[in-house]
Design an enzyme around this catalytic site. Structure first.
Site, PDB file in Angstrom:
ATOM      1  CE1 TYR A 111      32.794  31.701  39.246  1.00  0.00           C
ATOM      2  CE2 TYR A 111      33.184  33.050  41.172  1.00  0.00           C
ATOM      3  CZ  TYR A 111      33.397  32.791  39.835  1.00  0.00           C
ATOM      4  OH  TYR A 111      34.216  33.600  39.094  1.00  0.00           O
ATOM      5  CD1 TRP A 113      38.219  33.432  42.324  1.00  0.00           C
ATOM      6  CD2 TRP A 113      40.440  33.672  42.516  1.00  0.00           C
ATOM      7  NE1 TRP A 113      38.647  34.278  41.338  1.00  0.00           N
ATOM      8  CE2 TRP A 113      39.994  34.448  41.434  1.00  0.00           C
ATOM      9  CE3 TRP A 113      41.788  33.674  42.838  1.00  0.00           C
ATOM     10  CZ2 TRP A 113      40.861  35.216  40.652  1.00  0.00           C
ATOM     11  CZ3 TRP A 113      42.653  34.441  42.070  1.00  0.00           C
ATOM     12  CH2 TRP A 113      42.185  35.202  40.983  1.00  0.00           C
TER      13      TRP A 113
HETATM   14  N1  LIG Z   1      44.462  42.504  45.217  1.00  0.00           N
HETATM   15  C1  LIG Z   1      43.478  41.856  44.575  1.00  0.00           C
HETATM   16  N2  LIG Z   1      43.478  41.788  43.222  1.00  0.00           N
HETATM   17  C2  LIG Z   1      42.477  41.150  42.568  1.00  0.00           C
HETATM   18  C3  LIG Z   1      41.424  40.484  43.270  1.00  0.00           C
HETATM   19  C4  LIG Z   1      41.436  40.574  44.707  1.00  0.00           C
HETATM   20  O1  LIG Z   1      40.544  40.041  45.391  1.00  0.00           O
HETATM   21  N3  LIG Z   1      42.456  41.259  45.304  1.00  0.00           N
HETATM   22  N4  LIG Z   1      40.442  39.815  42.579  1.00  0.00           N
HETATM   23  C5  LIG Z   1      40.720  39.410  41.202  1.00  0.00           C
HETATM   24  C6  LIG Z   1      39.456  39.089  40.488  1.00  0.00           C
HETATM   25  S1  LIG Z   1      38.663  37.638  40.847  1.00  0.00           S
HETATM   26  C7  LIG Z   1      38.945  39.858  39.514  1.00  0.00           C
HETATM   27  S2  LIG Z   1      37.537  39.372  38.692  1.00  0.00           S
HETATM   28  C8  LIG Z   1      39.608  41.111  39.122  1.00  0.00           C
HETATM   29  C9  LIG Z   1      38.583  42.229  38.902  1.00  0.00           C
HETATM   30  O2  LIG Z   1      39.151  43.243  38.169  1.00  0.00           O
HETATM   31  P1  LIG Z   1      38.330  44.597  37.983  1.00  0.00           P
HETATM   32  O3  LIG Z   1      36.909  44.305  37.816  1.00  0.00           O
HETATM   33  O4  LIG Z   1      38.981  45.371  36.906  1.00  0.00           O
HETATM   34  O5  LIG Z   1      38.659  45.282  39.387  1.00  0.00           O
HETATM   35  P2  LIG Z   1      37.860  46.199  40.404  1.00  0.00           P
HETATM   36  O6  LIG Z   1      38.863  46.482  41.476  1.00  0.00           O
HETATM   37  O7  LIG Z   1      36.585  45.585  40.811  1.00  0.00           O
HETATM   38  O8  LIG Z   1      37.525  47.506  39.585  1.00  0.00           O
HETATM   39  C10 LIG Z   1      38.545  48.276  38.967  1.00  0.00           C
HETATM   40  C11 LIG Z   1      38.170  49.731  39.015  1.00  0.00           C
HETATM   41  O9  LIG Z   1      37.078  50.034  38.155  1.00  0.00           O
HETATM   42  C12 LIG Z   1      36.572  51.295  38.561  1.00  0.00           C
HETATM   43  N5  LIG Z   1      35.153  51.409  38.178  1.00  0.00           N
HETATM   44  C13 LIG Z   1      34.102  50.903  38.851  1.00  0.00           C
HETATM   45  N6  LIG Z   1      32.938  51.194  38.209  1.00  0.00           N
HETATM   46  C14 LIG Z   1      33.287  51.904  37.102  1.00  0.00           C
HETATM   47  C15 LIG Z   1      32.537  52.483  36.025  1.00  0.00           C
HETATM   48  O10 LIG Z   1      31.313  52.403  35.931  1.00  0.00           O
HETATM   49  N7  LIG Z   1      33.254  53.136  35.068  1.00  0.00           N
HETATM   50  C16 LIG Z   1      34.607  53.242  35.113  1.00  0.00           C
HETATM   51  N8  LIG Z   1      35.219  53.884  34.124  1.00  0.00           N
HETATM   52  N9  LIG Z   1      35.321  52.698  36.113  1.00  0.00           N
HETATM   53  C17 LIG Z   1      34.682  52.040  37.092  1.00  0.00           C
HETATM   54  C18 LIG Z   1      36.750  51.356  40.059  1.00  0.00           C
HETATM   55  O11 LIG Z   1      37.249  52.611  40.458  1.00  0.00           O
HETATM   56  C19 LIG Z   1      37.686  50.201  40.354  1.00  0.00           C
HETATM   57  O12 LIG Z   1      38.774  50.558  41.195  1.00  0.00           O
HETATM   58  O13 LIG Z   1      40.531  41.527  40.113  1.00  0.00           O
HETATM   59  C20 LIG Z   1      41.462  40.500  40.443  1.00  0.00           C
HETATM   60  N10 LIG Z   1      42.513  41.098  41.212  1.00  0.00           N
HETATM   61  N1  LIG Z   2      29.973  43.431  45.411  1.00  0.00           N
HETATM   62  C1  LIG Z   2      30.810  42.683  44.702  1.00  0.00           C
HETATM   63  N2  LIG Z   2      30.764  41.345  44.831  1.00  0.00           N
HETATM   64  C2  LIG Z   2      31.620  40.576  44.139  1.00  0.00           C
HETATM   65  C3  LIG Z   2      32.563  41.158  43.261  1.00  0.00           C
HETATM   66  C4  LIG Z   2      32.580  42.586  43.131  1.00  0.00           C
HETATM   67  O1  LIG Z   2      33.389  43.157  42.372  1.00  0.00           O
HETATM   68  N3  LIG Z   2      31.697  43.311  43.885  1.00  0.00           N
HETATM   69  N4  LIG Z   2      33.410  40.368  42.546  1.00  0.00           N
HETATM   70  C5  LIG Z   2      32.973  39.013  42.279  1.00  0.00           C
HETATM   71  C6  LIG Z   2      34.097  38.222  41.754  1.00  0.00           C
HETATM   72  S1  LIG Z   2      34.775  38.792  40.287  1.00  0.00           S
HETATM   73  C7  LIG Z   2      34.555  37.091  42.337  1.00  0.00           C
HETATM   74  S2  LIG Z   2      35.764  36.174  41.540  1.00  0.00           S
HETATM   75  C8  LIG Z   2      33.976  36.579  43.603  1.00  0.00           C
HETATM   76  C9  LIG Z   2      35.003  35.960  44.510  1.00  0.00           C
HETATM   77  O2  LIG Z   2      34.370  35.256  45.481  1.00  0.00           O
HETATM   78  P1  LIG Z   2      34.961  33.870  46.069  1.00  0.00           P
HETATM   79  O3  LIG Z   2      35.692  33.148  45.002  1.00  0.00           O
HETATM   80  O4  LIG Z   2      33.901  33.162  46.784  1.00  0.00           O
HETATM   81  O5  LIG Z   2      36.008  34.426  47.061  1.00  0.00           O
HETATM   82  P2  LIG Z   2      37.092  33.746  47.969  1.00  0.00           P
HETATM   83  O6  LIG Z   2      37.100  34.553  49.206  1.00  0.00           O
HETATM   84  O7  LIG Z   2      38.382  33.665  47.212  1.00  0.00           O
HETATM   85  O8  LIG Z   2      36.514  32.293  48.277  1.00  0.00           O
HETATM   86  C10 LIG Z   2      37.293  31.160  48.281  1.00  0.00           C
HETATM   87  C11 LIG Z   2      36.945  30.331  49.513  1.00  0.00           C
HETATM   88  O9  LIG Z   2      37.593  29.062  49.384  1.00  0.00           O
HETATM   89  C12 LIG Z   2      38.229  28.733  50.613  1.00  0.00           C
HETATM   90  N5  LIG Z   2      39.359  27.850  50.308  1.00  0.00           N
HETATM   91  C13 LIG Z   2      40.620  28.209  49.969  1.00  0.00           C
HETATM   92  N6  LIG Z   2      41.364  27.109  49.765  1.00  0.00           N
HETATM   93  C14 LIG Z   2      40.565  26.035  49.952  1.00  0.00           C
HETATM   94  C15 LIG Z   2      40.778  24.627  49.876  1.00  0.00           C
HETATM   95  O10 LIG Z   2      41.857  24.151  49.562  1.00  0.00           O
HETATM   96  N7  LIG Z   2      39.709  23.826  50.129  1.00  0.00           N
HETATM   97  C16 LIG Z   2      38.486  24.326  50.460  1.00  0.00           C
HETATM   98  N8  LIG Z   2      37.515  23.449  50.680  1.00  0.00           N
HETATM   99  N9  LIG Z   2      38.263  25.657  50.553  1.00  0.00           N
HETATM  100  C17 LIG Z   2      39.291  26.490  50.292  1.00  0.00           C
HETATM  101  C18 LIG Z   2      38.629  30.069  51.190  1.00  0.00           C
HETATM  102  O11 LIG Z   2      38.853  29.963  52.587  1.00  0.00           O
HETATM  103  C19 LIG Z   2      37.444  30.950  50.812  1.00  0.00           C
HETATM  104  O12 LIG Z   2      36.445  30.883  51.790  1.00  0.00           O
HETATM  105  O13 LIG Z   2      33.312  37.649  44.278  1.00  0.00           O
HETATM  106  C20 LIG Z   2      32.327  38.294  43.461  1.00  0.00           C
HETATM  107  N10 LIG Z   2      31.551  39.217  44.273  1.00  0.00           N
HETATM  108 MO   LIG Z   3      36.663  37.486  39.755  1.00  0.00          MO
END
Ligand SMILES: Nc1nc2c(c(=O)[nH]1)N[C@H]1C(S)=C(S)[C@@H](COP(=O)(O)OP(=O)(O)OC[C@H]3O[C@@H](n4cnc5c(=O)[nH]c(N)nc54)[C@H](O)[C@@H]3O)O[C@H]1N2
Ligand SMILES: Nc1nc2c(c(=O)[nH]1)N[C@H]1C(S)=C(S)[C@@H](COP(=O)(O)OP(=O)(O)OC[C@H]3O[C@@H](n4cnc5c(=O)[nH]c(N)nc54)[C@H](O)[C@@H]3O)O[C@H]1N2
Ligand SMILES: [Mo]
Length: 743
Positions: A111, A113
């Site tokens: 898993y 990105w």
């Molecule tokens: N800059 C940036 N943007 C991203 C990402 C990133 O790594 N960097 N990751 C992307 C990815 S993979 C995903 S999945 C999305 C995730 O998108 P989201 O899950 O929507 O994003 P989060 O920032 O985890 O949470 C949004 C807000 O929800 C609020 N929150 C937390 N718990 C609760 C609760 O119980 N109730 C309510 N009402 N609010 C709550 C928090 O204050 C938080 O700031 O973001 C994407 N966008």
């Molecule tokens: N506590 C907490 N944990 C969370 C979340 C949260 O809200 N709270 N959010 C969850 C969510 S929604 C997500 S999506 C995950 C995200 O978690 P990940 O998807 O694991 O996050 P990334 O850091 O984007 O990991 C991508 C990795 O791929 C590597 N990479 C980039 N390009 C390449 C390439 O071309 N080749 C190879 N081989 N590697 C490459 C990068 O260096 C990096 O290490 O985290 C989850 N974990």
């Molecule tokens: Mo995500």
């Protein structure tokens, strides 16, 4: 010589400056709206001292093979080796495990990105390769919206309403009166999208809606979740209490006579049972505003005002994905759909519900879909994936049987792990438990451009190129552009494209033809573009041919002709456009879910207390929200930008004061699962009792096990949302905070 080619990454489109074969600067493509700081970090990333410049093998593994055991992962020296040594060893390990233990012993869920660029998408490449080589155990579901992904098919007949299908922002601007956003609309999340966006237009979209007079209400623990630049109302309940609020609003609709009974009758099933639950049948508790105000710890007048705001006019109800990444995360989504059904505006322009507007760039955008190429998979002989958030449990407990969405999954006996494009020591919950489980497999192979905590804990490491070092096509569904991505610089060190690494191993294993189908990367791009062209023709759209696209700039995808309104067809003719649920209607009570018999996911939206929340916390505990980092993509970009203090923990000034803490203090954040350091950042826009730490710091435990960089996943639990979805529930975590002892 200096050139200024254009390229794309997950955090936007950029103009690169290349001088004498080196990337010296990167700037957002003018007009694209990408974040200049994130884009500007590209040269730092590419030439980072954390780049892996040649293949490596863990010392004991090199000396003694897999019988050396896994205890030294992360502490043994990593020895640089030549490519052939690493390729030969990886090929022989994979075939050994395939032969001795069968393909299910190879875990290739991988898993993560990866990077933008649809052909070189690392995880897709790995999975094609492992399938061609004989098969692997995959994962099912995603981290982002895993609870909704499994629940919504029971409620709406598909999961498309979580992210792929949404009423577009133009329609909200023209038709909505009120938008109520649970979890807010935090602009930081719009900076990224998987595959990369050429346009970041959501801030404009919100501004346009506000200019027409659309009112915004955000329900969130922190003011930073308010949409930027608009005058919005903020309600700050306890995290994890949203379901109670939503049920109470539905109850209010019911008892005030506002509920649209004709809508419920024609478009939903199970409303009698649901309304009975609201009235207190079964548990004796009517789901009143007073009841919810107690659980959410907000004044009842605030909830009454919220009810008044949505009782009339055209109302769009939305929730961020974060709400369902929590214990019982299925419930707020189901309750929000049920409330929207009571209001009777589902399928009308600007009304009803949608998810994820505040979660990712592109939700509610208007690009036509299906033109961005994707690497087709090779059929995997192993057809028993494990729920994605259970991977660490699976590694630790071979043979364990878990309930999952009405069936059972038995964990395979994982002997070999291969990860490419993900960082489990960033994204997994309870990283100390993962670290213990990680010792168990015989062999761990990681492809990575950088020495991430995961690469540091591998036996064999292959150095991967970054997007600017290879040739690709970039884009994401719903964005308005598809990008040719030319190779801008030569590979750094001895790094190779993941594709090239897998070709070389497939050659050794005799499965190359099944993997690469006789194409090199450019022939693949031509082939994939041909598939997009064929899709275009099927929709009456003539796209440029590959050469014209490849030698031109980004191709502009034509926008949708008609506004998009979620469930509009269903509303207009539910008999001819039934949903994919057993009843063909929206299920407010599900016989299928009832048949599962799960007390952690009953057959209708239900208030279930989370295991960890402020409703049952000790006086000195705080609710830790671990959200997405503003200027990183998860753990990506952590390594750029110079030396760092431990990750910030946002605290309310009064909570900090109670602990004698001030801005900039280094603290220890801990619970029974682990501890990490963090830097105090005071935020008076935060609800009291709530602390916020973004994810993204690289896991780096000290000898006592305290994590040094501020990775909050040492604190989160492996407990999943419920047996139905087994989704990631990281947002339900209680912690304590004290001043850290000096290092
Ligand atoms: N800059 C940036 N943007 C991203 C990402 C990133 O790594 N960097 N990751 C992307 C990815 S993979 C995903 S999945 C999305 C995730 O998108 P989201 O899950 O929507 O994003 P989060 O920032 O985890 O949470 C949004 C807000 O929800 C609020 N929150 C937390 N718990 C609760 C609760 O119980 N109730 C309510 N009402 N609010 C709550 C928090 O204050 C938080 O700031 O973001 C994407 N966008
Ligand atoms: N506590 C907490 N944990 C969370 C979340 C949260 O809200 N709270 N959010 C969850 C969510 S929604 C997500 S999506 C995950 C995200 O978690 P990940 O998807 O694991 O996050 P990334 O850091 O984007 O990991 C991508 C990795 O791929 C590597 N990479 C980039 N390009 C390449 C390439 O071309 N080749 C190879 N081989 N590697 C490459 C990068 O260096 C990096 O290490 O985290 C989850 N974990
Ligand atoms: Mo995500």
């Amino acid at each position: 010589m200096t050139t200024r080619p254009i390229s794309l990454c997950h955090w936007g489109a950029f103009e690169a400056e290349i001088a004498d074969g080196r990337l010296i600067a990167a700037r957002p493509l003018p007009g694209s709206g990408a974040d200049a700081q994130m884009i500007g970090d590209w040269p730092d990333l590419v030439y980072s001292s954390t780049r892996i410049r040649q293949p490596h093998i863990r010392k004991s593994f090199l000396q003694r093979g897999h019988s050396c055991g896994g205890a030294g992962r992360g502490t043994d020296d990593m020895i640089p080796v030549d490519w052939d040594t690493a390729l030969d060893l990886a090929a022989s390990e994979l075939s050994r495990v395939h032969q001795n233990h069968g393909p299910s012993a190879v875990f290739g869920g991988s898993y993560g990105w990866s990077s933008a660029g649809r052909f070189h998408h690392a995880r897709s490449q790995l999975q094609r390769f492992l399938a061609a080589a004989g098969g692997f155990t995959n994962v099912t579901g995603n981290y982002s919206w895993g609870a909704a992904q499994m629940l919504l098919p029971h409620v709406l007949g598909s999961d498309s309403a979580v992210s792929h299908a949404a009423t577009d922002w133009q329609t909200i601007a023209s038709d909505s009166d009120v938008v109520v956003a649970f979890g807010g609309l935090n602009a930081k999340n719009w900076r990224v999208t998987s595959g990369g966006a050429g346009a970041h237009r959501l801030p404009d979209a919100v501004a346009r809606a506000a200019a027409r007079g659309v009112r915004f209400v955000a329900v969130s623990p922190q003011a930073q979740d308010l949409p930027p630049g608009v005058d919005a109302t903020l309600i700050q309940p306890r995290p994890g209490s949203d379901t109670a609020i939503l049920l109470a609003l539905a109850h209010e609709a019911l008892i005030s006579g506002r509920a649209d009974l004709a809508f419920l009758d024609r478009y939903t099933t199970g409303s009698d049972a649901f309304c009975g639950y609201l009235r207190g049948d079964g548990d004796g508790q009517a789901k009143t505003l007073d009841w919810a105000a107690g659980l959410a710890d907000v004044p009842v007048a605030t909830l009454r005002a919220l009810w008044t705001a949505i009782a009339t006019g055209r109302v769009m109800l939305t929730a961020s994905w974060s709400l369902q990444r929590a214990h019982h995360g299925e419930q707020p989504y189901w309750a929000l759909i049920a409330l929207a059904a009571m209001l009777g505006q589902i399928g009308l322009p600007g009304g009803g519900f949608c998810f994820g507007y505040g979660s990712m760039n592109g939700v509610g955008a208007t690009g036509r879909r299906g033109f961005v190429p994707a690497l087709p998979p090779v059929a995997n002989p192993v057809q028993s994936p494990i729920p994605v958030a259970c991977f660490a449990d699976a590694i630790a407990h071979p043979g364990k049987k878990i309930a999952f969405n009405g069936r059972h999954v038995t964990y395979p006996d994982i002997r070999l792990i291969w990860w490419a494009g993900g960082n489990p020591f960033h994204h997994g919950q309870d990283l100390n438990a993962l670290q213990a489980a990680w010792q168990r497999p015989e062999t761990i192979i990681v492809n990575e451009p950088w020495w991430t905590p995961t690469a540091q804990r591998a036996d064999i490491v292959f150095p991967s190129t970054t997007t600017v070092e290879r040739t690709d096509i970039g884009g994401t569904s719903r964005d308005l552009f598809v990008f040719p991505m030319h190779r801008l610089i030569d590979p750094v060190g001895q790094s190779r494209d993941d594709f090239a690494t897998f070709v070389a191993i497939a050659d050794r294993l005799g499965c190359r033809a099944a993997f690469d189908e006789g194409r090199d990367d450019l022939s693949w791009l031509r082939h994939l573009w041909g598939r997009s062209e064929a899709h275009g023709l099927s929709e009456g759209l003539k796209m440029p041919n590959f050469d014209t696209f490849w030698n031109g700039g980004p191709w502009a995808v034509p926008p949708l002709e008609a506004p998009e309104v979620l469930l509009q067809e269903f509303r207009s003719a539910p008999e001819t456009h039934p949903l994919g649920t057993p009843s063909g209607k929206i299920e407010l009570w599900s016989e299928t879910v009832a048949g599962f018999g799960y007390d952690d996911c009953p057959p209708q939206p239900t208030w279930l207390e989370p295991a960890e929340w402020l409703g049952r916390a000790a006086p000195d505990e705080l609710h830790l929200v671990t959200n997405q980092p503003a200027r990183q993509l998860h753990s990506q970009l952590y390594q750029s930008g110079g030396a760092k203090a431990p990750q910030a923990i946002q605290l309310h000034p009064a909570d900090a004061g109670d602990r004698g803490l001030a801005n900039g203090d280094i603290v220890r954040v801990f619970n029974a699962r682990g501890a990490c350091r963090a830097t105090v950042q005071l935020d008076d826009g935060l609800r009291r009792g709530v602390a916020i730490m973004a994810t993204g710091a690289w896991f780096d435990p000290d000898p006592d096990g305290d994590e040094r960089n501020g990775n909050p996943n040492v604190l989160t639990a492996q407990r999943q949302t419920s047996r139905l979805a087994q989704g990631c529930a990281a947002l339900s975590t209680l912690v304590r905070v004290t001043r850290a002892a000096p290092l």
